[in-house]
Design an enzyme around this catalytic site. Structure first.
Site, mmCIF file in Angstrom:
data_model
loop_
_atom_site.group_PDB
_atom_site.id
_atom_site.type_symbol
_atom_site.label_atom_id
_atom_site.label_comp_id
_atom_site.label_asym_id
_atom_site.label_seq_id
_atom_site.Cartn_x
_atom_site.Cartn_y
_atom_site.Cartn_z
ATOM 1 N N GLY A 12 7.330 3.078 3.022
ATOM 2 C CA GLY A 12 7.231 1.670 2.509
ATOM 3 C C GLY A 12 5.962 1.103 2.887
ATOM 4 O O GLY A 12 4.988 1.831 3.492
ATOM 5 N N ASP A 13 5.820 -0.128 2.668
ATOM 6 C CA ASP A 13 4.314 -0.688 2.876
ATOM 7 C C ASP A 13 3.248 -0.186 2.249
ATOM 8 O O ASP A 13 2.185 0.037 2.723
ATOM 9 C CB ASP A 13 4.351 -1.025 4.428
ATOM 10 C CG ASP A 13 5.628 -1.447 5.040
ATOM 11 O OD1 ASP A 13 5.979 -2.612 4.488
ATOM 12 O OD2 ASP A 13 6.034 -0.912 5.922
ATOM 13 N N ASN A 38 14.733 -7.312 3.117
ATOM 14 C CA ASN A 38 14.085 -6.207 4.171
ATOM 15 C C ASN A 38 13.252 -5.887 4.103
ATOM 16 O O ASN A 38 12.759 -5.188 4.898
ATOM 17 C CB ASN A 38 15.266 -5.435 4.461
ATOM 18 C CG ASN A 38 15.651 -4.384 3.541
ATOM 19 O OD1 ASN A 38 15.689 -4.854 2.395
ATOM 20 N ND2 ASN A 38 16.285 -3.281 3.831
ATOM 21 N N ALA A 39 12.470 -6.138 2.997
ATOM 22 C CA ALA A 39 11.138 -5.625 2.588
ATOM 23 C C ALA A 39 10.260 -6.658 1.864
ATOM 24 O O ALA A 39 10.926 -7.715 1.423
ATOM 25 C CB ALA A 39 11.226 -4.518 1.686
ATOM 26 N N HIS A 41 6.390 -7.630 -0.362
ATOM 27 C CA HIS A 41 5.400 -7.412 -1.170
ATOM 28 C C HIS A 41 4.266 -8.312 -0.846
ATOM 29 O O HIS A 41 4.487 -9.630 -0.897
ATOM 30 C CB HIS A 41 5.642 -7.183 -2.699
ATOM 31 C CG HIS A 41 6.380 -6.212 -3.104
ATOM 32 N ND1 HIS A 41 6.682 -4.775 -2.378
ATOM 33 C CD2 HIS A 41 7.419 -5.975 -4.177
ATOM 34 C CE1 HIS A 41 7.344 -4.146 -2.904
ATOM 35 N NE2 HIS A 41 7.968 -4.782 -4.280
ATOM 36 N N VAL A 298 5.325 -7.689 6.099
ATOM 37 C CA VAL A 298 5.254 -8.733 5.521
ATOM 38 C C VAL A 298 6.715 -9.682 5.703
ATOM 39 O O VAL A 298 6.664 -10.951 6.168
ATOM 40 C CB VAL A 298 5.256 -8.531 3.900
ATOM 41 C CG1 VAL A 298 5.554 -9.772 3.369
ATOM 42 C CG2 VAL A 298 4.014 -7.944 3.686
ATOM 43 N N LYS A 330 -5.398 1.284 -0.106
ATOM 44 C CA LYS A 330 -6.173 1.179 1.162
ATOM 45 C C LYS A 330 -7.402 2.301 1.541
ATOM 46 O O LYS A 330 -7.239 2.651 2.596
ATOM 47 C CB LYS A 330 -5.209 0.948 2.457
ATOM 48 C CG LYS A 330 -4.413 -0.292 2.118
ATOM 49 C CD LYS A 330 -3.857 -0.623 3.405
ATOM 50 C CE LYS A 330 -3.082 -1.799 3.433
ATOM 51 N NZ LYS A 330 -2.550 -2.426 4.598
ATOM 52 N N VAL A 413 -9.241 -0.486 -3.272
ATOM 53 C CA VAL A 413 -10.170 -0.592 -2.313
ATOM 54 C C VAL A 413 -10.270 -1.867 -1.763
ATOM 55 O O VAL A 413 -11.309 -2.353 -1.110
ATOM 56 C CB VAL A 413 -11.531 -0.296 -2.997
ATOM 57 C CG1 VAL A 413 -11.614 1.271 -3.142
ATOM 58 C CG2 VAL A 413 -11.950 -1.127 -3.891
#
Length: 427
Positions: A12-13, A38-39, A41, A298, A330, A413
């Protein structure tokens, strides 16, 4: 037109919100097919940052219809807060559709989630305490309350009374907690019903018609492959199936409608909560990755655990999801490191293992086997073409492709909508 699936290929993430927002300009519907609040974006548009927990990222595109599918569990209070927050910032939320078959998170689910996690003590899994697991549990036990029940006050009360007959016994007699009053919940959820009623639909039918009309449908998972209740690092997983196999079920369409599965994968690895993590860095390097990458949840704000890229779990994600493409995010965070290690296999009891261990005991004892690549010093945040990346960054990407077994079709990026390099069109 066929549908495509966008899923997390790690814990995740990975940056699914950014990827969904990028593709949102080319799709007509964005469907969340599992999970709950519970998650989260995060989508960055110019100077604006949007944190979404239940609503699909497609809400930020004016010509896109966001859909919450039947596989999602919904806390209506949280959903309305999110809708109101977006509306206050000028986002049109009237387009949102909610499946009548999605299950509702109730006050007793949240109460049981929190108290059982505390009761487990050091053996706790690391749940967010938002009632996700208990709601899915009631769904499977056939005692859940669905979104469609909001439309019939009599049915809603009857189902709630039946549920609380058992849940209040557990709360009061096992955990010494206050009983939940039926009338209070009925009043609270009646207010939710009034506001959410216009958004409730037979979303499976809506999506089928859209696909028959040639519309493009994006199915968006939350969390990641290694958090899947069947294919993840059990029991340190979520209570649903983020993997691609559940996308059709959780959206209410046939599996033959899907022809592309895109895995979002970070250029390094992170996870939140307890559980095995072979490449975890408990040192200054790990702290540096967390700081530069902004690795804080988040939804919960919890610091994420950080580590180097793990090609073993990448290969596993490609296999169990049938990934056709990778969206690498990332990459910019790795700028400044002289050497960049990649985990290519595990040492388990003196034996080299190149695939995901069959048992969780083996996975727990896995020690990473690294290969090191030269790093790069250049800032990548302004790069807009693959050809303009440093040679070392290109070598890193090619190595990840070879080790994972899937092509990298897009590269992030930076957090901005424009900070993406598209190598192969995904739609």
């Amino acid at each position: 037109m066929p549908a495509l699936v966008l899923i997390g290929a790690q814990w995740g993430d990975e940056g699914k919100g950014k990827a969904t927002d990028l593709l949102g300009g080319a799709v007509d519907y964005v469907v969340r097919y599992q999970g709950g609040n519970n998650a989260g974006h995060t989508v960055v548009i110019g100077e604006e940052r949007y944190a979404l927990h239940l609503i699909p990222s497609g809400i930020l595109r004016a010509d896109c219809v966001p859909v919450i599918g039947n596989g999602v569990v919904i806390d209506p209070g949280v959903l309305l807060t999110e809708m109101d927050g977006l509306a206050a910032r000028g986002i049109d939320v009237s387009r949102l559709l909610i499946s009548a078959n999605a299950h509702l998170i109730m006050p007793h689910h949240r109460a049981l989630d929190r108290v059982t996690e505390r009761y487990l003590g050091k053996a706790r899994i690391g749940t967010t305490g938002r009632g996700i697991g208990p709601t899915y549990g009631d769904k499977v036990a056939r005692t859940g309350i669905r979104v469609q029940d909001l439309l019939d006050p009599g049915i809603f009360r009857k189902k709630l009374e039946l549920a609380l007959r058992e849940k209040n016994q557990v709360l009061a007699k096992v955990y010494n907690r206050r009983r939940i009053e039926v009338d209070e919940v009925v009043e609270e959820y009646a207010a939710y019903a009034e506001r959410l009623g216009p958004h409730i639909a037979d979303t499976g039918l809506v999506l089928d018609r859209a696909l028959r009309e040639g519309k493009v449908v994006l199915l968006e998972g939350s969390q990641g492959t290694l958090l899947d209740v069947d294919h993840g690092s059990y029991p340190f997983v979520t209570s649903s199936n983020p993997t691609a196999g559940y996308a059709a079920t959780g959206a209410g369409i046939g599996p033959t409608r899907i022809n592309r599965v895109v895995g979002i994968i970070k250029a390094y690895t992170t996870r939140v909560g307890a559980g095995p993590f072979p490449t975890e860095l408990d040192d200054k390097v790990g702290e540096e990755l967390r700081r530069i990458g902004g690795e804080f949840g988040v939804t919960t704000g919890r610091a994420r655990r950080t580590g180097w890229f793990d090609a073993v779990i990448a290969r596993y994600a490609v296999r169990v999801n049938g990934l056709t493409d990778l969206f690498l995010t990332k990459l910019d965070v790795l700028s400044g490191f002289d050497r960049v290690p990649i985990c290519v296999g595990y040492d388990i009891g003196g034996e080299r293992v190149d695939e995901m261990p069959m048992t969780q005991t083996e996975f727990h004892h896995a020690r990473p086997i690294y290969t090191e690549l030269p790093g790069w010093q250049e800032d990548l945040s302004d790069v807009r073409k693959y050809a303009d990346l440093p040679a070392a960054a290109k070598d890193y990407i090619r190595t990840l492709e070879e080790l994972s077994g899937a092509p990298v079709s897009a590269i992030g990026v930076g957090p901005g909508r424009d900070q993406t390099l598209v190598i192969n069109d995904l739609v």
